[in-house]
Design a protein around this motif. Structure first.
Motif, mmCIF file in Angstrom:
data_model
loop_
_atom_site.group_PDB
_atom_site.id
_atom_site.type_symbol
_atom_site.label_atom_id
_atom_site.label_comp_id
_atom_site.label_asym_id
_atom_site.label_seq_id
_atom_site.Cartn_x
_atom_site.Cartn_y
_atom_site.Cartn_z
ATOM 1 N N LEU A 20 9.011 -50.341 167.615
ATOM 2 C CA LEU A 20 10.205 -51.025 168.105
ATOM 3 C C LEU A 20 11.251 -50.000 168.533
ATOM 4 C CD1 LEU A 20 11.832 -53.571 168.636
ATOM 5 C CD2 LEU A 20 12.538 -53.516 166.228
ATOM 6 N N ALA A 21 11.427 -48.946 167.762
ATOM 7 C CA ALA A 21 12.405 -47.908 168.110
ATOM 8 C C ALA A 21 12.091 -47.298 169.470
ATOM 9 C CB ALA A 21 12.439 -46.822 167.034
ATOM 10 N N SER A 22 10.824 -47.026 169.724
ATOM 11 C CA SER A 22 10.426 -46.434 170.987
ATOM 12 C C SER A 22 10.663 -47.398 172.145
ATOM 13 C CB SER A 22 8.950 -46.029 170.928
ATOM 14 O OG SER A 22 8.532 -45.519 172.167
ATOM 15 N N ALA A 23 10.264 -48.651 171.987
ATOM 16 C CA ALA A 23 10.457 -49.643 173.042
ATOM 17 C C ALA A 23 11.937 -49.821 173.364
ATOM 18 C CB ALA A 23 9.833 -50.973 172.642
ATOM 19 N N LEU A 24 12.773 -49.867 172.335
ATOM 20 C CA LEU A 24 14.211 -50.020 172.556
ATOM 21 C C LEU A 24 14.770 -48.792 173.266
ATOM 22 C CD1 LEU A 24 15.342 -51.638 169.184
ATOM 23 C CD2 LEU A 24 15.097 -52.761 171.411
ATOM 24 N N GLN A 39 28.980 -46.747 159.461
ATOM 25 C CA GLN A 39 28.239 -45.719 160.202
ATOM 26 C C GLN A 39 27.329 -46.373 161.236
ATOM 27 O OE1 GLN A 39 25.644 -43.370 157.756
ATOM 28 N NE2 GLN A 39 24.894 -42.158 159.452
ATOM 29 N N ALA A 40 27.289 -45.803 162.427
ATOM 30 C CA ALA A 40 26.418 -46.322 163.486
ATOM 31 C C ALA A 40 24.965 -46.150 163.095
ATOM 32 C CB ALA A 40 26.701 -45.591 164.794
ATOM 33 N N ARG A 41 24.160 -47.160 163.387
ATOM 34 C CA ARG A 41 22.715 -47.074 163.175
ATOM 35 C C ARG A 41 22.055 -46.668 164.487
ATOM 36 N NH1 ARG A 41 21.140 -48.600 158.218
ATOM 37 N NH2 ARG A 41 22.092 -50.377 157.211
ATOM 38 N N ALA A 42 21.093 -45.762 164.391
ATOM 39 C CA ALA A 42 20.342 -45.296 165.561
ATOM 40 C C ALA A 42 19.075 -44.620 165.053
ATOM 41 C CB ALA A 42 21.179 -44.301 166.364
ATOM 42 N N VAL A 43 18.173 -44.318 165.972
ATOM 43 C CA VAL A 43 16.966 -43.590 165.584
ATOM 44 C C VAL A 43 17.367 -42.139 165.341
ATOM 45 C CG1 VAL A 43 14.676 -42.853 166.311
ATOM 46 C CG2 VAL A 43 15.523 -45.127 166.937
ATOM 47 N N PHE A 44 17.005 -41.604 164.188
ATOM 48 C CA PHE A 44 17.343 -40.227 163.858
ATOM 49 C C PHE A 44 16.072 -39.424 163.593
ATOM 50 C CE2 PHE A 44 18.636 -36.937 160.755
ATOM 51 C CZ PHE A 44 19.484 -36.221 161.568
ATOM 52 N N CYS A 45 15.374 -39.739 162.503
ATOM 53 C CA CYS A 45 14.205 -38.926 162.147
ATOM 54 C C CYS A 45 12.921 -39.423 162.812
ATOM 55 C CB CYS A 45 14.031 -38.865 160.632
ATOM 56 S SG CYS A 45 13.411 -40.396 159.879
ATOM 57 N N GLY A 46 12.812 -40.698 163.054
ATOM 58 C CA GLY A 46 11.633 -41.255 163.699
ATOM 59 C C GLY A 46 10.404 -41.398 162.817
ATOM 60 N N ILE A 47 10.554 -41.140 161.495
ATOM 61 C CA ILE A 47 9.409 -41.252 160.585
ATOM 62 C C ILE A 47 9.712 -42.119 159.355
ATOM 63 C CG2 ILE A 47 8.345 -39.079 161.305
ATOM 64 C CD1 ILE A 47 9.522 -37.812 158.716
ATOM 65 N N GLY A 48 10.818 -42.860 159.379
ATOM 66 C CA GLY A 48 11.158 -43.768 158.290
ATOM 67 C C GLY A 48 11.836 -43.147 157.094
ATOM 68 N N GLN A 49 12.025 -41.853 157.100
ATOM 69 C CA GLN A 49 12.614 -41.160 155.953
ATOM 70 C C GLN A 49 14.108 -41.442 155.794
ATOM 71 O OE1 GLN A 49 10.842 -39.449 153.728
ATOM 72 N NE2 GLN A 49 12.619 -38.917 152.503
ATOM 73 N N CYS A 50 14.851 -41.409 156.892
ATOM 74 C CA CYS A 50 16.315 -41.515 156.801
ATOM 75 C C CYS A 50 16.814 -42.956 156.716
ATOM 76 C CB CYS A 50 16.973 -40.817 157.996
ATOM 77 S SG CYS A 50 16.803 -41.690 159.571
ATOM 78 N N GLU A 63 12.510 -50.570 159.078
ATOM 79 C CA GLU A 63 12.785 -49.425 159.933
ATOM 80 C C GLU A 63 12.170 -49.667 161.306
ATOM 81 O OE1 GLU A 63 11.239 -49.185 156.977
ATOM 82 O OE2 GLU A 63 12.216 -47.661 155.744
ATOM 83 N N ALA A 64 12.987 -49.598 162.348
ATOM 84 C CA ALA A 64 12.515 -49.812 163.722
ATOM 85 C C ALA A 64 11.488 -48.767 164.119
ATOM 86 C CB ALA A 64 13.693 -49.806 164.697
ATOM 87 N N CYS A 65 11.586 -47.558 163.569
ATOM 88 C CA CYS A 65 10.658 -46.493 163.954
ATOM 89 C C CYS A 65 9.265 -46.687 163.368
ATOM 90 C CB CYS A 65 11.212 -45.123 163.561
ATOM 91 S SG CYS A 65 11.304 -44.836 161.784
#
Length: 84
Positions: A20-24, A39-50, A63-65
């Motif tokens: 989903l993160a990639s498609a968005l 705090q703004a939400r956005a893709v950061f690490c891309g592996i679900g850790q953050c 997690e969208a990622c």
């Protein structure tokens, strides 16, 4: 394209196996809402850790990622609504 997800009422195309993160991101969506702290939400690490890319899907936070797109999936920002 393999199908469409719905993000905030807008159809977003995705390819088979895409998160989903990639498609968005491909669709130009960078803002995934706000955490309870403001705090703004956005893709950061891309592996679900953050867990910075948490979104609501079918009433649950995820997690969208890490979420693989499925045709017809409906997702919305959490916007500080809290944890499940």
């Amino acid at each position: 394209m393999s199908g469409h997800v719905v993000w905030k009422g807008r159809r977003v195309a995705f390819r088979r196996g895409e998160s989903l993160a990639s498609a968005l991101s491909v669709a130009g969506v960078r803002d995934l809402g706000r955490a309870a702290t403001g705090q703004a939400r956005a893709v950061f690490c891309g592996i679900g850790q953050c867990q910075n890319c948490l979104v609501r899907v079918e009433g649950r936070l995820t997690e969208a990622c890490l979420l693989i797109c499925k045709d017809g999936l409906v997702a919305d920002p959490d916007d500080g609504g809290g944890h499940d």
